[in-house]
Design a protein around this motif. Structure first.
Motif, PDB file in Angstrom:
ATOM      1  N   TYR A  72       0.875  -1.164   0.000  1.00 47.78           N
ATOM      2  CA  TYR A  72       0.000   0.000   0.000  1.00 47.78           C
ATOM      3  C   TYR A  72       0.917   1.220   0.000  1.00 47.78           C
ATOM      4  CZ  TYR A  72      -3.327  -3.454   1.869  1.00 47.78           C
ATOM      5  OH  TYR A  72      -4.104  -4.568   2.079  1.00 47.78           O
ATOM      6  N   ALA A  73       0.613   2.178  -0.863  1.00 43.78           N
ATOM      7  CA  ALA A  73       1.497   3.341  -1.016  1.00 43.78           C
ATOM      8  C   ALA A  73       0.717   4.616  -0.718  1.00 43.78           C
ATOM      9  CB  ALA A  73       2.068   3.382  -2.425  1.00 43.78           C
ATOM     10  N   SER A  95      -5.126  11.323  -6.207  1.00 36.47           N
ATOM     11  CA  SER A  95      -4.714  10.025  -5.663  1.00 36.47           C
ATOM     12  C   SER A  95      -4.220  10.127  -4.226  1.00 36.47           C
ATOM     13  CB  SER A  95      -3.618   9.416  -6.547  1.00 36.47           C
ATOM     14  OG  SER A  95      -4.058   9.262  -7.873  1.00 36.47           O
ATOM     15  N   GLN A  96      -4.546  11.219  -3.552  1.00 36.89           N
ATOM     16  CA  GLN A  96      -4.143  11.345  -2.151  1.00 36.89           C
ATOM     17  C   GLN A  96      -4.716  10.201  -1.335  1.00 36.89           C
ATOM     18  OE1 GLN A  96      -5.302  15.226  -0.758  1.00 36.89           O
ATOM     19  NE2 GLN A  96      -4.061  16.284  -2.285  1.00 36.89           N
ATOM     20  N   GLY A  97      -3.943   9.731  -0.384  1.00 40.88           N
ATOM     21  CA  GLY A  97      -4.360   8.591   0.422  1.00 40.88           C
ATOM     22  C   GLY A  97      -3.688   7.313  -0.049  1.00 40.88           C
ATOM     23  N   LEU A  98      -4.401   6.214   0.047  1.00 42.84           N
ATOM     24  CA  LEU A  98      -3.812   4.894  -0.181  1.00 42.84           C
ATOM     25  C   LEU A  98      -3.904   4.467  -1.645  1.00 42.84           C
ATOM     26  CD1 LEU A  98      -2.551   3.333   2.144  1.00 42.84           C
ATOM     27  CD2 LEU A  98      -4.561   1.861   2.176  1.00 42.84           C
ATOM     28  N   ASN A  99      -2.745   4.166  -2.229  1.00 45.47           N
ATOM     29  CA  ASN A  99      -2.637   3.638  -3.582  1.00 45.47           C
ATOM     30  C   ASN A  99      -1.982   2.262  -3.507  1.00 45.47           C
ATOM     31  OD1 ASN A  99      -3.271   6.200  -5.473  1.00 45.47           O
ATOM     32  ND2 ASN A  99      -2.180   6.876  -3.657  1.00 45.47           N
ATOM     33  N   GLU A 219     -10.439   1.938   2.417  1.00 45.53           N
ATOM     34  CA  GLU A 219     -10.390   3.184   1.650  1.00 45.53           C
ATOM     35  C   GLU A 219     -10.756   2.979   0.178  1.00 45.53           C
ATOM     36  OE1 GLU A 219      -7.007   6.556   0.702  1.00 45.53           O
ATOM     37  OE2 GLU A 219      -7.021   5.627   2.684  1.00 45.53           O
ATOM     38  N   TRP A 220     -10.570   1.766  -0.324  1.00 41.75           N
ATOM     39  CA  TRP A 220     -10.898   1.486  -1.732  1.00 41.75           C
ATOM     40  C   TRP A 220     -12.333   1.002  -1.912  1.00 41.75           C
ATOM     41  CZ3 TRP A 220      -6.061  -1.908  -3.235  1.00 41.75           C
ATOM     42  CH2 TRP A 220      -4.900  -1.112  -3.122  1.00 41.75           C
TER      43      TRP A 220
END
Length: 263
Positions: A72-73, A95-99, A219-220
């Motif tokens: 997780y980035a 794309s702020q937060g979890l990628n 979050e997704w």
């Protein structure tokens, strides 16, 4: 070996986009000082592409394939403000937060089916995997495999699970034969698809499916186009895979017939 959970890193540097256009993956560096190929939740298919990448990659890993480590980035709010390219800056802000990111295999080269022959059972297992997860993107045009230290690595599963873009008739779509398998780059070598099916079903159990689906972060799962809860969305993915597993003979037979038509 299946990861019990994924590590989380914070992205510290955007290095370069990996293909033309700002909405596609980028080479980045994180706070652990490793380089990663970053998949952005603010790109075209949003979090669904990240979910497909996560599920497809971890199913492949469970089957024993070499897949770059997934992490997780996290992109914090300030990241990208100094980026000069407006399109990339918009992508970073969205794309702020979890990628999701994959460990960068430095020096890897694209798999070339003319140069490298894959052993028949290995090829059959990869064909089975892609039919199982409905991955349309392992073709001659775009093999999505790399050679690194003379070993075959599987990458890019974000085009899998395309049922989730419509999110309707899931049970019916889980039982489809997946006729796109006819374009698979390894189909000519895949002479042991039936054996691959028997092998895979011993590993990809309902319990393993639940374990892998549980990796999808909350979050997704904040989807604006559904009233379903996070757990209900996860349950749909798990049920899709379980049903597909129960009816694996359908896509296995399709792959066998497609191969017969080739040779």
């Amino acid at each position: 070996m299946q990861n019990a959970e994924l590590r989380t890193v914070t992205v510290t540097r955007y290095i370069t986009p990996l293909r033309e256009g700002g909405s596609l993956p980028a080479l980045t560096e994180a706070d652990d000082e490793f380089k990663y190929v970053l998949k952005f939740k603010g790109a075209g298919h949003g979090v669904k592409a990240l979910i497909a990448e996560l599920l497809g990659s971890e199913i492949a890993r469970a089957l024993g394939f070499r897949v770059p480590e997934l992490v997780y980035a996290n992109l914090d709010e300030a990241f990208g403000r100094t980026e000069g390219d407006e399109e990339i800056q918009d992508l970073l802000q969205a794309s702020q937060g979890l990628n999701l990111a994959l460990h960068f295999l430095s020096g890897a080269i694209n798999f070339d089916p003319v140069v490298t022959k894959v052993e028949e059972f290995e090829a059959s297992k990869i064909v089975w995997l892609d039919a199982f997860i409905t991955n349309v993107d392992r073709t001659y045009r775009n093999t999505n495999m790399l050679m690194w230290h003379k070993e075959l690595w599987l990458i890019d599963h974000g085009a899998s699970f395309y049922f989730h873009h419509s999110w309707t008739n899931v049970e019916e779509k889980a039982k489809t034969p997946f006729n796109f398998i006819k374009d698979h780059v390894l189909l000519p070598q895949a002479s042991k698809i039936k054996e691959a099916n028997e092998y895979a079903k011993k590993i990809i159990t309902p319990e393993k499916i639940e374990e892998i689906v549980s990796l999808i972060p909350s979050e997704w799962l904040q989807w604006q186009d559904t009233d379903e809860t996070e757990e209900e969305i996860k349950a749909v993915y798990a049920q899709f895979l379980k049903t597909r597993l129960d009816y694996s003979e359908i896509f296995t037979k399709e792959a066998e017939n497609a191969r017969k038509a080739l040779i």
